[in-house]
Scaffold this active site. Structure first.
Site, PDB file in Angstrom:
ATOM      1  N   HIS A  47      39.637 -16.330  32.000  1.00  8.99           N
ATOM      2  CA  HIS A  47      40.253 -17.475  32.678  1.00  8.99           C
ATOM      3  C   HIS A  47      40.033 -18.809  31.971  1.00  8.99           C
ATOM      4  CE1 HIS A  47      36.149 -17.965  34.137  1.00  8.99           C
ATOM      5  NE2 HIS A  47      36.456 -19.218  34.370  1.00  8.99           N
TER       6      HIS A  47
HETATM    7  C1  UD1 Z   1      36.868 -23.399  37.492  1.00  8.62           C
HETATM    8  C2  UD1 Z   1      35.684 -23.976  36.720  1.00  8.62           C
HETATM    9  C3  UD1 Z   1      35.129 -22.918  35.787  1.00  8.62           C
HETATM   10  C4  UD1 Z   1      34.804 -21.641  36.536  1.00  8.62           C
HETATM   11  C5  UD1 Z   1      36.062 -21.183  37.252  1.00  8.62           C
HETATM   12  C6  UD1 Z   1      35.876 -19.918  38.032  1.00  8.62           C
HETATM   13  C7  UD1 Z   1      35.828 -26.383  36.212  1.00  8.62           C
HETATM   14  C8  UD1 Z   1      36.049 -27.369  35.127  1.00  8.62           C
HETATM   15  N1  UD1 Z   1      36.080 -25.097  35.886  1.00  8.62           N
HETATM   16  O1  UD1 Z   1      37.894 -23.120  36.541  1.00  8.62           O
HETATM   17  O2  UD1 Z   1      33.945 -23.405  35.193  1.00  8.62           O
HETATM   18  O3  UD1 Z   1      34.386 -20.645  35.624  1.00  8.62           O
HETATM   19  O4  UD1 Z   1      36.445 -22.236  38.156  1.00  8.62           O
HETATM   20  O5  UD1 Z   1      37.115 -19.491  38.524  1.00  8.62           O
HETATM   21  O6  UD1 Z   1      35.437 -26.743  37.303  1.00  8.62           O
HETATM   22  N2  UD1 Z   1      43.995 -21.725  41.233  1.00  8.62           N
HETATM   23  C9  UD1 Z   1      44.634 -21.077  42.267  1.00  8.62           C
HETATM   24  N3  UD1 Z   1      43.904 -20.853  43.393  1.00  8.62           N
HETATM   25  C10 UD1 Z   1      42.638 -21.240  43.532  1.00  8.62           C
HETATM   26  C11 UD1 Z   1      42.005 -21.901  42.475  1.00  8.62           C
HETATM   27  C12 UD1 Z   1      42.695 -22.139  41.318  1.00  8.62           C
HETATM   28  O7  UD1 Z   1      45.791 -20.714  42.182  1.00  8.62           O
HETATM   29  O8  UD1 Z   1      42.029 -20.979  44.599  1.00  8.62           O
HETATM   30  C13 UD1 Z   1      44.755 -21.958  39.988  1.00  8.62           C
HETATM   31  C14 UD1 Z   1      45.518 -23.237  39.987  1.00  8.62           C
HETATM   32  O9  UD1 Z   1      46.697 -23.025  39.301  1.00  8.62           O
HETATM   33  C15 UD1 Z   1      44.644 -24.175  39.199  1.00  8.62           C
HETATM   34  C16 UD1 Z   1      44.009 -23.239  38.202  1.00  8.62           C
HETATM   35  O10 UD1 Z   1      43.845 -21.997  38.910  1.00  8.62           O
HETATM   36  O11 UD1 Z   1      45.343 -25.196  38.594  1.00  8.62           O
HETATM   37  C17 UD1 Z   1      42.701 -23.681  37.684  1.00  8.62           C
HETATM   38  O12 UD1 Z   1      41.801 -23.988  38.746  1.00  8.62           O
HETATM   39  P1  UD1 Z   1      40.620 -25.048  38.493  1.00  8.62           P
HETATM   40  O13 UD1 Z   1      39.795 -25.214  39.691  1.00  8.62           O
HETATM   41  O14 UD1 Z   1      41.203 -26.288  37.880  1.00  8.62           O
HETATM   42  O15 UD1 Z   1      39.765 -24.402  37.340  1.00  8.62           O
HETATM   43  P2  UD1 Z   1      39.385 -22.885  37.005  1.00  8.62           P
HETATM   44  O16 UD1 Z   1      40.140 -22.479  35.797  1.00  8.62           O
HETATM   45  O17 UD1 Z   1      39.443 -21.991  38.192  1.00  8.62           O
END
Ligand code: UD1
Length: 370
Positions: free
Chosen positions: A205
């Site tokens: 991811h």
């Molecule tokens: C975040 C953490 C990362 C951790 C990961 C675990 C930061 C900088 N990164 O990354 O360290 O390893 O979580 O998953 O805080 N999304 C959904 N549903 C959700 C959550 C996210 O669809 O419930 C999608 C969205 O499109 C979003 C993308 O995932 O834009 C990324 O989510 P985000 O919270 O920005 O970061 P992660 O890549 O999940």
């Protein structure tokens, strides 16, 4: 005495669970804030039920956004909560945006910050998590460290020794606590894996692995090649799934066993029986070390070097050919037997709570806490 705990994203949940339980056992009042950084049922709510985490007192519902927008939104929404609840200490865990954003707000309002999983460093500032670690540690009042490298890093950065406590790994507290119940999961039959079958388990991811279509395509093609030798199970993070679809990679996923993000118990069950785990996660490097399962980390560096020196982890870098070669070696070769890093014994949360209670009692006797 009132402790405020913050969680935001999936890897925070397994870290706060044992801390909330140890605080409850010690009779310490607590208030739980969920920033809402992760919000999908399978990325968030499921873990509260499975791990017995108290229902958050408040959800800030910040959702997704760019690095700056998400961090700023958490800070903007968290400040009034902190002013109203007035805890004696704020506990933040790990290295996600919620960790740094809430620590910053608290430091500026003179609320003491305790950081769990302090001191880890990848020395790679292109990772948002590395920025979050460095900032959070620099403004924390109590730093709880999970592995020896953390002690060395904080000392090199000049952090005063009396702020730093080597306590072990709260994520491993959770693993050891739930290991037996994870055995009962029927996830392998739900995924169509034979009871005795060998399989590889994959999670990817990180932006550096999944945001660029050519890079993501390279990893997926290597996994496709591996699937000719054994089933490859890939529970997909929403970000990875979205990027794979947008990049037109769906046909390349056909030979893999793809699933939605899994709950904690299902994932632990799968991990503990897998022939090899392929990941870019931080926590999974630690969990495979404890389970004695070979782990190939598709990154050039790790902030968790104990998983390599003591455990079963190996860094693969960024070339899919290296991943395929290493996976074949692991599947065909003898298993490397690792050993447990110090204090990964299931009691880290109790040690943390002992320090917290002692510190707050001392501060109060000196008239420094409300
Ligand atoms: C975040 C953490 C990362 C951790 C990961 C675990 C930061 C900088 N990164 O990354 O360290 O390893 O979580 O998953 O805080 N999304 C959904 N549903 C959700 C959550 C996210 O669809 O419930 C999608 C969205 O499109 C979003 C993308 O995932 O834009 C990324 O989510 P985000 O919270 O920005 O970061 P992660 O890549 O999940």
């Amino acid at each position: 005495m009132l402790v405020m705990n913050v969680v935001g994203a999936r890897p925070n949940f397994m870290k706060i669970a044992p801390v909330a339980e140890a605080l409850r056992e010690a009779g310490v009042a607590q208030y739980l804030v969920h920033t809402g950084q992760h919000y999908d049922e399978k990325m968030s709510h499921l873990f509260f039920d499975e791990l017995g985490i108290p229902t958050p007192d408040l959800n800030l519902e910040v959702g997704s956004g760019s690095q700056a927008a998400q961090t700023a939104e958490i800070m903007r929404k968290f400040e009034p909560v902190l002013l109203e609840v007035k805890p004696d200490v704020l506990i933040v865990v790990g290295d996600v945006n919620s960790t740094m954003a809430c620590a910053l707000v608290a430091a500026k309002l003179n609320v003491p910050v305790a950081h769990i999983e302090a001191g880890l460093r990848s020395f790679d500032r292109s990772m948002p998590e590395e920025i979050n670690r460095v900032v959070t540690d620099s403004i924390s009042d109590l730093l709880f460290v999970s592995e020896p490298s953390g002690m060395k890093n904080l000392s090199n950065e000049g952090v005063a020794g009396d702020k730093v406590h080597f306590v072990g790994n709260v994520m491993i507290d959770t693993l050891l606590h739930h290991r037996a119940s994870a055995e009962a999961s029927d996830i392998r039959s739900r995924l169509g894996l034979e009871a005795t079958a060998n399989y590889a388990l994959v999670t990817l991811h990180r932006p550096s692995n999944v945001d660029n279509p050519a890079v993501l395509g390279g990893w997926i093609r290597a996994l496709g090649a591996l699937s000719h030798e054994l089933p490859v199970v890939f529970p997909m993070h929403p970000r990875t799934r979205r990027n794979a679809i947008e990049a037109g990679l769906e046909p390349e996923l056909q030979s893999l066993t793809i699933s939605e993000p899994l709950g904690y118990l299902d994932f632990l069950n799968l991990m503990s029986r897998s022939s090899v785990v392929i990941t870019d996660s931080g926590g999974i490097q630690e969990e495979t070390t404890v389970l004695g399962v070979p782990c190939l980390t598709v990154r050039k560096n790790t902030e968790r070097p104990a998983t390599i020196t003591f455990g079963t982890n190996r860094l693969i870098g960024n070339d899919p050919k290296d991943l395929l070669r290493a996976a074949r070696q692991v599947i065909r070769g003898p298993r490397r037997v690792g050993r447990l890093p110090a204090l990964w014994d299931g009691r880290a949360a109790q040690r943390i709570v002992e320090v917290l209670v002692d510190r707050l009692a001392r501060a109060r006797s000196l008239g420094l806490a409300s």
